[in-house]
Design a protein around this motif. Structure first.
Motif, PDB file in Angstrom:
ATOM      1  N   ALA A 132       0.798  -1.227   0.000  1.00 13.13           N
ATOM      2  CA  ALA A 132       0.000   0.000   0.000  1.00 13.13           C
ATOM      3  C   ALA A 132       0.823   1.266   0.000  1.00 13.13           C
ATOM      4  CB  ALA A 132      -0.959   0.004   1.188  1.00 13.13           C
ATOM      5  N   ASN A 133       2.155   1.176   0.087  1.00 16.87           N
ATOM      6  CA  ASN A 133       2.999   2.342  -0.209  1.00 16.87           C
ATOM      7  C   ASN A 133       4.390   1.864  -0.602  1.00 16.87           C
ATOM      8  OD1 ASN A 133       4.327   1.841   2.254  1.00 16.87           O
ATOM      9  ND2 ASN A 133       4.385   4.002   2.832  1.00 16.87           N
ATOM     10  N   ASP A 134       5.189   2.787  -1.120  1.00 15.41           N
ATOM     11  CA  ASP A 134       6.506   2.418  -1.653  1.00 15.41           C
ATOM     12  C   ASP A 134       7.486   1.990  -0.567  1.00 15.41           C
ATOM     13  OD1 ASP A 134       5.579   3.003  -4.174  1.00 15.41           O
ATOM     14  OD2 ASP A 134       6.577   4.957  -4.316  1.00 15.41           O
ATOM     15  N   CYS A 142      10.795  -6.056  -0.995  1.00 13.75           N
ATOM     16  CA  CYS A 142      11.829  -6.450  -1.958  1.00 13.75           C
ATOM     17  C   CYS A 142      13.105  -6.886  -1.236  1.00 13.75           C
ATOM     18  CB  CYS A 142      12.130  -5.301  -2.912  1.00 13.75           C
ATOM     19  SG  CYS A 142      10.816  -4.963  -4.111  1.00 13.75           S
ATOM     20  N   GLN A 143      13.496  -6.145  -0.209  1.00 13.48           N
ATOM     21  CA  GLN A 143      14.701  -6.497   0.548  1.00 13.48           C
ATOM     22  C   GLN A 143      14.576  -7.874   1.188  1.00 13.48           C
ATOM     23  OE1 GLN A 143      15.545  -3.328   3.329  1.00 13.48           O
ATOM     24  NE2 GLN A 143      15.897  -1.822   1.704  1.00 13.48           N
ATOM     25  N   ASP A 187       4.558   6.247  -6.075  1.00 13.91           N
ATOM     26  CA  ASP A 187       5.583   6.698  -7.014  1.00 13.91           C
ATOM     27  C   ASP A 187       6.411   7.805  -6.387  1.00 13.91           C
ATOM     28  OD1 ASP A 187       7.065   6.555  -9.342  1.00 13.91           O
ATOM     29  OD2 ASP A 187       5.890   8.093 -10.349  1.00 13.91           O
ATOM     30  N   SER A 188       6.926   7.538  -5.212  1.00 15.05           N
ATOM     31  CA  SER A 188       7.836   8.451  -4.517  1.00 15.05           C
ATOM     32  C   SER A 188       9.252   8.234  -5.029  1.00 15.05           C
ATOM     33  CB  SER A 188       7.782   8.180  -3.009  1.00 15.05           C
ATOM     34  OG  SER A 188       8.224   6.856  -2.730  1.00 15.05           O
ATOM     35  N   ALA A 189      10.203   9.018  -4.496  1.00 17.83           N
ATOM     36  CA  ALA A 189      11.609   8.869  -4.892  1.00 17.83           C
ATOM     37  C   ALA A 189      12.122   7.470  -4.576  1.00 17.83           C
ATOM     38  CB  ALA A 189      12.455   9.922  -4.175  1.00 17.83           C
ATOM     39  N   THR A 197      15.018   4.479  -6.229  1.00 15.54           N
ATOM     40  CA  THR A 197      16.195   4.009  -5.493  1.00 15.54           C
ATOM     41  C   THR A 197      16.076   2.545  -5.098  1.00 15.54           C
ATOM     42  OG1 THR A 197      15.263   4.771  -3.386  1.00 15.54           O
ATOM     43  CG2 THR A 197      16.661   6.318  -4.585  1.00 15.54           C
ATOM     44  N   CYS A 198      14.855   2.007  -5.128  1.00 20.51           N
ATOM     45  CA  CYS A 198      14.636   0.594  -4.825  1.00 20.51           C
ATOM     46  C   CYS A 198      15.397  -0.257  -5.849  1.00 20.51           C
ATOM     47  CB  CYS A 198      13.139   0.296  -4.880  1.00 20.51           C
ATOM     48  SG  CYS A 198      12.678  -1.373  -4.376  1.00 20.51           S
ATOM     49  N   ARG A 199      15.882  -1.415  -5.410  1.00 17.71           N
ATOM     50  CA  ARG A 199      16.581  -2.327  -6.315  1.00 17.71           C
ATOM     51  C   ARG A 199      15.882  -3.677  -6.327  1.00 17.71           C
ATOM     52  NH1 ARG A 199      17.739   1.495  -8.192  1.00 17.71           N
ATOM     53  NH2 ARG A 199      19.744   2.534  -8.461  1.00 17.71           N
TER      54      ARG A 199
END
Length: 346
Positions: free
Chosen positions: A261-263, A270-271, A291-293, A297-299
């Motif tokens: 529900a949020n980035d 993901c981590q 769709d924040s910064a 930067t997420c991988r």
């Protein structure tokens, strides 16, 4: 060369207009021809004239200051207010709100004052600040559905606009997003990728936006033959995303798609998946929201549902300006559409 500060008369001579016309432009009077306004603004730049804010406020009867209030629902003692502020600004969402508000106010020589309201004392301070005319109105970002501040502002008939539809009806303007449609977009994308065992990490279910995102996700999957969707509740933080995903994997180890529900929570998901040796997106697809910064930067870079926070915040400030000027007397709402931004996690 004179050391005296430039005056209205200096600007009038430079622009070739009357002092009264310059005064009307400086004080924001709307019925001045745009070409004349441009002449005056250029003359202000050339002369270096700076309006006397105290004198101008006597004319306009405005403080030219807006209270930007981040508000909760707690009865927190004073010593916890720093923790509330730190928790709020850990989420990049609030920085984006500030950016959108400042972007609207600055060209109009208006300035925000940041206030936090997490206790009854804080809320009284906000009301007193507005009643004393130290700010012309309030832009309120509530962090909890039970926040009493919107109703207090409405009862006091103070100009205010809310970010997000209030949980209980109050006669105040607001801006919002079609969160349910955002959940739909996420579900449809996971299905299009071939995900057969989708799950979701919801935001705090006391928050209306979290409920709507979850409902949109569940309803869409139900229409496509998924009667049960595993759900773990998070807290809009990275750590809560990690913890929620741990619970999902323990109960549903074969999950192959996750909507967060949020980035921030999506980044934590993901981590954790990578730590567990689960490849993203090959084994588990992940979609965030905002769709924040963080999405970049997420991988790998995060597929997410875009919420145009800066535009929404600017619209909130525009509505408040209209209320303050008397151009809008009835509450209004503006609802924005979400958009799916496809990157590499889904």
């Amino acid at each position: 060369m004179s050391n005296q500060a430039p005056t209205l008369e200096d600007v009038a001579r430079e622009a070739g207009v009357s002092r009264a016309t310059v005064s009307r432009v400086v004080n924001g009077v709307r019925n001045v021809d745009p070409a004349i306004q441009e002449l005056v603004h250029r003359a202000i730049e050339r002369t270096g004239y700076a309006p006397n804010r105290a004198a101008r406020s006597l004319v306009t009867r405005r403080a030219e200051t807006i209270a930007l209030v981040v508000s909760g629902a707690g009865d927190a003692p004073e010593e916890t207010q720093g923790a509330f502020a730190a928790r709020a600004f850990a989420d990049p969402f609030f920085g984006r709100v500030v950016s959108g508000v400042v972007g609207f106010l600055s060209p109009r020589s208006m300035h925000p004052v940041l206030m936090f309201a997490e206790s009854p004392e804080d809320r009284r301070e906000v009301l007193t600040y507005l009643r004393q005319g130290r700010a012309d109105g309030a832009l309120v970002v509530s962090t909890h559905a039970d926040d009493p501040l919107p109703a207090l502002l409405a009862d006091a008939k103070l100009p205010a606009v809310l970010f997000a539809r209030p949980a209980r009806p109050v006669p105040l303007s607001y801006v919002d997003l079609d969160h349910r449609d955002g959940g739909r977009l996420a579900a449809e994308h996971l299905l299009a990728r071939g995900c057969r065992r989708p799950a979701t990490v919801a935001g705090p279910l006391a928050v209306a936006a979290s409920q709507e995102r979850l409902a949109g996700f569940r309803d869409t999957l139900a229409r496509h033959g998924h009667p049960h969707v595993p759900v773990a509740e998070g807290g809009f933080t990275l750590d809560s995303g990690v913890a929620a995903m741990e619970r999902l994997l323990a109960d549903h180890p074969d999950v192959d798609g996750v909507f967060a529900a949020n980035d921030l929570m999506a980044q934590g998901i993901c981590q954790l998946l990578q730590e567990r040796g689960r490849r993203v997106p090959d084994e588990v697809a992940v979609i965030g929201f905002d769709d924040s910064a963080i999405a970049l930067t997420c991988r790998p870079p995060l597929t997410t549902v875009r919420q145009p926070v800066e535009r929404m915040a600017a619209e909130m400030a525009r509505l408040l300006d209209q209320h303050i000027r008397g151009e809008r007397t009835e509450p209004a709402c503006v609802v924005f559409d979400p958009e799916l931004v496809v990157r590499e996690t889904a």
